[in-house]
Design a protein around this motif. Structure first.
Motif, PDB file in Angstrom:
ATOM      1  N   ASN A  44     -10.304 -26.429  32.545  1.00  0.00           N
ATOM      2  CA  ASN A  44     -11.045 -26.074  33.767  1.00  0.00           C
ATOM      3  C   ASN A  44     -11.041 -27.220  34.780  1.00  0.00           C
ATOM      4  O   ASN A  44     -12.073 -27.659  35.265  1.00  0.00           O
ATOM      5  CB  ASN A  44     -12.481 -25.645  33.438  1.00  0.00           C
ATOM      6  CG  ASN A  44     -13.296 -26.748  32.809  1.00  0.00           C
ATOM      7  OD1 ASN A  44     -12.754 -27.660  32.201  1.00  0.00           O
ATOM      8  ND2 ASN A  44     -14.620 -26.687  32.960  1.00  0.00           N
ATOM      9  N   PHE A 104     -18.928 -24.310  34.300  1.00  0.00           N
ATOM     10  CA  PHE A 104     -18.369 -25.086  35.397  1.00  0.00           C
ATOM     11  C   PHE A 104     -16.903 -24.706  35.621  1.00  0.00           C
ATOM     12  O   PHE A 104     -16.136 -24.628  34.678  1.00  0.00           O
ATOM     13  CB  PHE A 104     -18.489 -26.574  35.054  1.00  0.00           C
ATOM     14  CG  PHE A 104     -18.003 -27.478  36.126  1.00  0.00           C
ATOM     15  CD1 PHE A 104     -18.690 -27.592  37.323  1.00  0.00           C
ATOM     16  CD2 PHE A 104     -16.848 -28.219  35.957  1.00  0.00           C
ATOM     17  CE1 PHE A 104     -18.235 -28.435  38.323  1.00  0.00           C
ATOM     18  CE2 PHE A 104     -16.398 -29.067  36.953  1.00  0.00           C
ATOM     19  CZ  PHE A 104     -17.086 -29.176  38.134  1.00  0.00           C
ATOM     20  N   VAL A 213     -26.661 -28.196  31.240  1.00  0.00           N
ATOM     21  CA  VAL A 213     -25.477 -28.137  30.378  1.00  0.00           C
ATOM     22  C   VAL A 213     -25.301 -26.695  29.924  1.00  0.00           C
ATOM     23  O   VAL A 213     -26.280 -25.943  29.863  1.00  0.00           O
ATOM     24  CB  VAL A 213     -25.642 -29.118  29.186  1.00  0.00           C
ATOM     25  CG1 VAL A 213     -26.704 -28.656  28.204  1.00  0.00           C
ATOM     26  CG2 VAL A 213     -24.325 -29.377  28.472  1.00  0.00           C
ATOM     27  N   HIS A 243     -19.961 -35.656  34.770  1.00  0.00           N
ATOM     28  CA  HIS A 243     -20.208 -35.474  36.201  1.00  0.00           C
ATOM     29  C   HIS A 243     -20.941 -36.733  36.628  1.00  0.00           C
ATOM     30  O   HIS A 243     -21.721 -37.296  35.846  1.00  0.00           O
ATOM     31  CB  HIS A 243     -21.103 -34.258  36.465  1.00  0.00           C
ATOM     32  CG  HIS A 243     -20.526 -32.957  35.986  1.00  0.00           C
ATOM     33  ND1 HIS A 243     -19.534 -32.286  36.656  1.00  0.00           N
ATOM     34  CD2 HIS A 243     -20.793 -32.214  34.893  1.00  0.00           C
ATOM     35  CE1 HIS A 243     -19.221 -31.174  35.996  1.00  0.00           C
ATOM     36  NE2 HIS A 243     -19.965 -31.109  34.926  1.00  0.00           N
TER      37      HIS A 243
HETATM   38  O1  DOR Z   1     -21.894 -27.903  30.383  1.00  0.00           O
HETATM   39  C1  DOR Z   1     -20.704 -27.611  30.471  1.00  0.00           C
HETATM   40  N1  DOR Z   1     -19.871 -28.319  31.239  1.00  0.00           N
HETATM   41  N2  DOR Z   1     -20.250 -26.539  29.804  1.00  0.00           N
HETATM   42  C2  DOR Z   1     -18.994 -26.083  29.979  1.00  0.00           C
HETATM   43  O2  DOR Z   1     -18.621 -25.127  29.350  1.00  0.00           O
HETATM   44  C3  DOR Z   1     -18.076 -26.720  30.955  1.00  0.00           C
HETATM   45  C4  DOR Z   1     -18.470 -28.111  31.162  1.00  0.00           C
HETATM   46  C5  DOR Z   1     -17.796 -28.758  32.356  1.00  0.00           C
HETATM   47  O3  DOR Z   1     -16.590 -28.605  32.510  1.00  0.00           O
HETATM   48  O4  DOR Z   1     -18.466 -29.473  33.080  1.00  0.00           O
END
Ligand code: DOR
Ligand code: ZN
Length: 365
Positions: A44, A104, A213, A243
């Motif tokens: 992603n 995300f 999250v 992040h």
């Molecule tokens: O908390 C998350 N962050 N869950 C996810 O599935 C994707 C991930 C992200 O890519 O930041």
């Protein structure tokens, strides 16, 4: 003490596209500092990794910058459910990642006919990993059974989920799963307001702030069910999802926690507290991920730990670019002192000693 080097099957490297959060260099430095010598990277990114051209993009950056070994997942999207037409590409990927619940990035599959097409065309002998929570987890396990193939469930967090997987396994279905350290060590009760965002309290509402999250941090009862069903958990996976602190404490905080550097100290502390055994750690962080994802042995590779070292987790000491950790201030017992990767000293006494590009793609012949 010497241990086999860890495998983390769930890492968000953020390159291509979001290298202000992390990149192949910093993610793999964080991995080595955490005793991890193989990472499987999630798709992603920006753009998402979903075909030959985007896979090349990620693998090009990885080849130039990775300091530990790796493989890259392809993502299941609305326009690429014709994997049977791209046979040569598929073994070059870690596996197929399907996002069946919101999170995300752009890779989300709502339409269940698309789930079916991906299941129909992705080869049975290559891994499928599903981000599927609660009822969509039950649905994807059924789909795997219908298509008579294994499925690996990412980041299990709820009691109902671990009990579902237990029941599926008892029934003989080929389902495996992973759990993250944050779902094992944090409960809703530990969610505290961010100092910069004092309104960010509570979970399940808008405004989880820094502690946003996916899946969400669960209740104490859920966390206890995960510990009570340790034997159902095949792998530990960090879901390292960096992040920046500015993003986390800003408007609309994106979901995700960094985790590569805190997994092993947290697990070693759990071992010290007799909640986990060394053998369970090795099984869930080495043997099982190697088997589930068909990863090669790394010759002359091991890690050394000082199991008695007591220290405090501080974001300022970590290598991830994101600049924060949900475990800030936690007292842990156990530290990685040395990592040897394919015959070379890759990490020693807090320093990464191999250069960008030393890491190898474990899917390359
Ligand atoms: O908390 C998350 N962050 N869950 C996810 O599935 C994707 C991930 C992200 O890519 O930041
Ligand atoms: Zn993830």
């Amino acid at each position: 003490m010497r241990l086999p080097a860890l495998i983390d099957p769930h890492v968000h490297v953020r390159e291509p596209g979001q290298t202000h959060k992390e990149d192949w260099d910093t993610a793999t430095q964080a991995a080595l500092a955490g005793g991890v010598t193989t990472i499987l990277a999630m798709p992603n990114t920006k753009p998402p990794i979903f075909d030959a051209a985007t896979l090349d993009l990620a693998l090009g950056a990885a080849k130039a910058k990775a300091r530990c070994d790796y493989a890259q997942f392809l993502g299941a999207g609305p326009s690429n459910a014709d994997w049977d037409r791209h046979q040569a590409l598929l073994p070059q990927a870690a596996g197929l990642k399907m996002y069946l619940d919101s999170t995300f990035g752009e890779l989300r599959l709502d339409d269940m006919t698309l789930w079916q097409q991906h299941f129909q065309t992705w080869p049975r002998n290559l891994p499928i990993v599903a981000h599927s929570e609660s009822r969509s987890m039950a649905a994807v396990i059924l789909l795997a059974a219908i298509y008579d193939r294994p499925v690996h469930i990412a980041h299990v967090s709820l009691k109902e989920e671990i009990l579902l997987i237990r029941a599926a396994k008892e029934r003989g279905l080929r389902v495996t799963c992973e759990v993250t350290p944050h779902h094992l060590f944090l409960t809703r009760d530990d969610i505290v307001p961010s100092p910069l965002h004092p309104s960010a309290i509570g979970i399940g509402e808008e405004g989880e702030g820094r502690f946003s999250v996916r899946p969400r941090i669960a209740s104490r009862e859920d966390v206890e069910a995960l510990w009570a069903n340790l034997e159902v958990i095949d792998c530990f996976a960090t879901d390292h999802a960096p992040h920046t602190l500015a993003e986390k404490d800003g408007e609309n905080p994106p979901p995700g926690f960094p985790g590569l550097e805190t997994l092993l100290p947290l697990m070693l502390t759990a071992i010290d507290e007799k909640r986990l055994t060394i053998n369970q750690l090795i099984e869930k962080s080495v043997t099982n991920p190697r088997k589930i994802f068909s990863l090669p042995e790394q010759p002359e590779t091991w890690i050394e730990i000082d199991e008695n070292a007591r220290w405090e987790i501080r974001a300022a000491d970590l290598r991830s670019k994101c600049g924060w950790t949900p475990f800030e201030g936690w007292q842990v017992k156990g530290r990685v002192t040395r990592v040897v990767l394919r015959g070379r000293e890759a990490f020693k006494d807090g320093k990464v000693l191999v250069e960008p590009g030393y890491g190898q793609n474990v899917r390359q012949k």
